[in-house]
Design a protein around this motif. Structure first.
Motif, PDB file in Angstrom:
ATOM      1  N   ILE A 112      62.650  48.631  55.571  1.00  0.00           N
ATOM      2  CA  ILE A 112      61.048  48.381  56.048  1.00  0.00           C
ATOM      3  C   ILE A 112      60.365  47.909  54.481  1.00  0.00           C
ATOM      4  CG2 ILE A 112      59.046  49.628  56.760  1.00  0.00           C
ATOM      5  CD1 ILE A 112      60.799  51.166  58.520  1.00  0.00           C
ATOM      6  N   GLY A 113      60.760  48.668  53.453  1.00  0.00           N
ATOM      7  CA  GLY A 113      60.022  48.487  52.252  1.00  0.00           C
ATOM      8  C   GLY A 113      60.239  46.913  51.523  1.00  0.00           C
ATOM      9  N   GLY A 130      46.142  44.990  56.642  1.00  0.00           N
ATOM     10  CA  GLY A 130      46.259  44.278  55.240  1.00  0.00           C
ATOM     11  C   GLY A 130      46.381  42.972  55.158  1.00  0.00           C
ATOM     12  N   HIS A 131      47.198  42.210  56.002  1.00  0.00           N
ATOM     13  CA  HIS A 131      47.222  40.878  55.942  1.00  0.00           C
ATOM     14  C   HIS A 131      46.406  40.244  56.378  1.00  0.00           C
ATOM     15  CE1 HIS A 131      51.574  41.829  55.202  1.00  0.00           C
ATOM     16  NE2 HIS A 131      51.806  40.708  55.421  1.00  0.00           N
ATOM     17  N   ILE A 162      38.488  40.693  43.676  1.00  0.00           N
ATOM     18  CA  ILE A 162      38.805  41.589  44.750  1.00  0.00           C
ATOM     19  C   ILE A 162      40.038  41.032  45.600  1.00  0.00           C
ATOM     20  CG2 ILE A 162      37.610  42.354  46.902  1.00  0.00           C
ATOM     21  CD1 ILE A 162      34.899  41.995  45.731  1.00  0.00           C
ATOM     22  N   LEU A 163      40.355  39.978  45.516  1.00  0.00           N
ATOM     23  CA  LEU A 163      41.538  39.659  46.295  1.00  0.00           C
ATOM     24  C   LEU A 163      42.747  39.939  45.551  1.00  0.00           C
ATOM     25  CD1 LEU A 163      43.063  37.752  48.579  1.00  0.00           C
ATOM     26  CD2 LEU A 163      42.710  35.810  47.353  1.00  0.00           C
ATOM     27  N   ILE A 164      42.857  39.875  44.335  1.00  0.00           N
ATOM     28  CA  ILE A 164      43.768  40.302  43.443  1.00  0.00           C
ATOM     29  C   ILE A 164      44.034  41.702  43.442  1.00  0.00           C
ATOM     30  CG2 ILE A 164      44.803  40.507  40.972  1.00  0.00           C
ATOM     31  CD1 ILE A 164      43.304  37.959  40.570  1.00  0.00           C
ATOM     32  N   LEU A 165      43.057  42.629  43.543  1.00  0.00           N
ATOM     33  CA  LEU A 165      42.889  44.019  43.538  1.00  0.00           C
ATOM     34  C   LEU A 165      43.634  44.504  44.990  1.00  0.00           C
ATOM     35  CD1 LEU A 165      39.638  44.947  41.858  1.00  0.00           C
ATOM     36  CD2 LEU A 165      42.114  45.197  40.872  1.00  0.00           C
ATOM     37  N   LEU A 166      43.235  43.854  46.049  1.00  0.00           N
ATOM     38  CA  LEU A 166      43.694  44.041  47.568  1.00  0.00           C
ATOM     39  C   LEU A 166      45.049  43.810  47.310  1.00  0.00           C
ATOM     40  CD1 LEU A 166      42.848  45.077  50.328  1.00  0.00           C
ATOM     41  CD2 LEU A 166      42.436  42.545  50.702  1.00  0.00           C
ATOM     42  N   THR A 167      45.561  42.637  46.785  1.00  0.00           N
ATOM     43  CA  THR A 167      47.060  42.305  47.019  1.00  0.00           C
ATOM     44  C   THR A 167      47.911  43.431  46.295  1.00  0.00           C
ATOM     45  OG1 THR A 167      46.594  39.862  46.692  1.00  0.00           O
ATOM     46  CG2 THR A 167      48.693  40.380  46.363  1.00  0.00           C
ATOM     47  N   VAL A 168      47.205  43.766  45.101  1.00  0.00           N
ATOM     48  CA  VAL A 168      48.044  44.834  44.314  1.00  0.00           C
ATOM     49  C   VAL A 168      47.991  46.425  45.176  1.00  0.00           C
ATOM     50  CG1 VAL A 168      48.059  46.532  42.488  1.00  0.00           C
ATOM     51  CG2 VAL A 168      47.560  43.977  42.063  1.00  0.00           C
ATOM     52  N   LEU A 169      46.933  46.517  46.000  1.00  0.00           N
ATOM     53  CA  LEU A 169      47.109  47.677  46.970  1.00  0.00           C
ATOM     54  C   LEU A 169      48.004  47.475  48.040  1.00  0.00           C
ATOM     55  CD1 LEU A 169      45.664  50.234  47.929  1.00  0.00           C
ATOM     56  CD2 LEU A 169      43.817  48.767  48.851  1.00  0.00           C
ATOM     57  N   VAL A 193      50.685  49.788  49.830  1.00  0.00           N
ATOM     58  CA  VAL A 193      50.881  50.232  51.007  1.00  0.00           C
ATOM     59  C   VAL A 193      52.231  49.648  51.495  1.00  0.00           C
ATOM     60  CG1 VAL A 193      49.709  49.452  53.211  1.00  0.00           C
ATOM     61  CG2 VAL A 193      48.323  49.864  51.229  1.00  0.00           C
ATOM     62  N   ALA A 194      52.634  48.622  51.236  1.00  0.00           N
ATOM     63  CA  ALA A 194      53.934  48.291  51.914  1.00  0.00           C
ATOM     64  C   ALA A 194      55.139  49.317  51.468  1.00  0.00           C
ATOM     65  CB  ALA A 194      54.447  46.837  51.263  1.00  0.00           C
ATOM     66  N   MET A 195      54.970  49.898  50.406  1.00  0.00           N
ATOM     67  CA  MET A 195      56.035  50.871  50.085  1.00  0.00           C
ATOM     68  C   MET A 195      55.578  52.167  50.710  1.00  0.00           C
ATOM     69  SD  MET A 195      58.233  49.103  48.184  1.00  0.00           S
ATOM     70  CE  MET A 195      59.206  50.739  47.867  1.00  0.00           C
TER      71      MET A 195
END
Length: 226
Positions: free
Chosen positions: A79-80, A167-168, A195-202, A206-208
């Motif tokens: 899943i991860g 998230g996607h 904001i997009l970069i920070l959201l991608t890091v988030l 979230v994926a993990m």
């Protein structure tokens, strides 16, 4: 901007054949094994993380529950890695499909429940009726507990699907807004891009986290039935 918002969730096809099977099998190639006496840094880091997670997750289980350790570790890795691969551009995330998540949740939940009824029949049946329940409330409580039992795999699958899909979609919307603002206001587009970069890091986190939460809940269901 005319692209369908849900286009990234459509199953990719090649020559009229779905590529889901190949995509699902691909993450297994990212976890190499070594036959050497001394492992390299990547494999050592991989083994350290697996030992850390398995020790934390399996510490609450008895001997019968610990036999599920290999399956649970394989589940969290699958899943991860699938969630992380879905964050790459022009990729596809199988865990955004509710059917696939149900296909993982229902057999694992059913296996835990069947194990409980085989090994702890009295304790498993006792969950349907808490001790000290008034007699008039017994039929209603049995129905409620039965519904709550059967809703567990649905909650598992819906939770994973909703978090990954949300998230996607958010990344897609903010990315589209950034492209649209570049020709209108450069300053606003730059802020949106940050904001997009920070959201991608988030989303990487979230994926993990969602992989860990899914596996942890399956582990807790197993603990209640062993």
């Amino acid at each position: 901007m005319n692209e369908n918002l849900f286009a990234s969730f459509i199953t990719p096809m090649m020559f009229g054949l779905p590529l889901v099977t190949l995509i699902v099998l691909f993450p297994s190639l990212l976890f190499p094994t070594s036959n050497r006496l001394v492992n390299n840094r990547l494999i050592s880091l991989q083994q350290w993380m697996l030992q850390l997670v398995s020790k934390q997750m399996m510490s609450i289980h008895n001997t019968k529950g610990q036999t599920w350790a290999l399956m649970l570790m394989s589940l969290i890795l699958f899943i991860g890695s699938t969630n992380l691969l879905g964050l790459l551009p022009h990729s596809f995330t199988p865990t955004t499909q509710l059917s696939m998540n149900l296909g993982m949740a229902i057999p694992l939940w059913a296996g835990a429940v069947i194990t409980g009824f085989r090994n702890k029949t009295t304790a498993s049946l006792a969950h349907f009726l808490p001790q000290g329940t008034p007699t008039p409330l017994i039929p209603m409580l049995v129905i409620i507990e039965t519904i709550s039992l059967f809703i567990q795999p649905v909650a598992l699958a819906v939770r994973l699907t909703a978090n990954i899909t949300a998230g996607h979609l958010l990344i897609h919307l903010i990315g589209g807004a950034t492209l649209a603002l570049m020709s209108i206001n450069t300053t606003t587009a730059l802020i949106t891009f940050i904001i997009l970069i920070l959201l991608t890091v988030l989303e990487f986190a979230v994926a993990m986290i969602q992989a860990y939460v899914f596996t942890l809940l399956v582990s807790l269901y197993l603990h209640d039935n062993t």
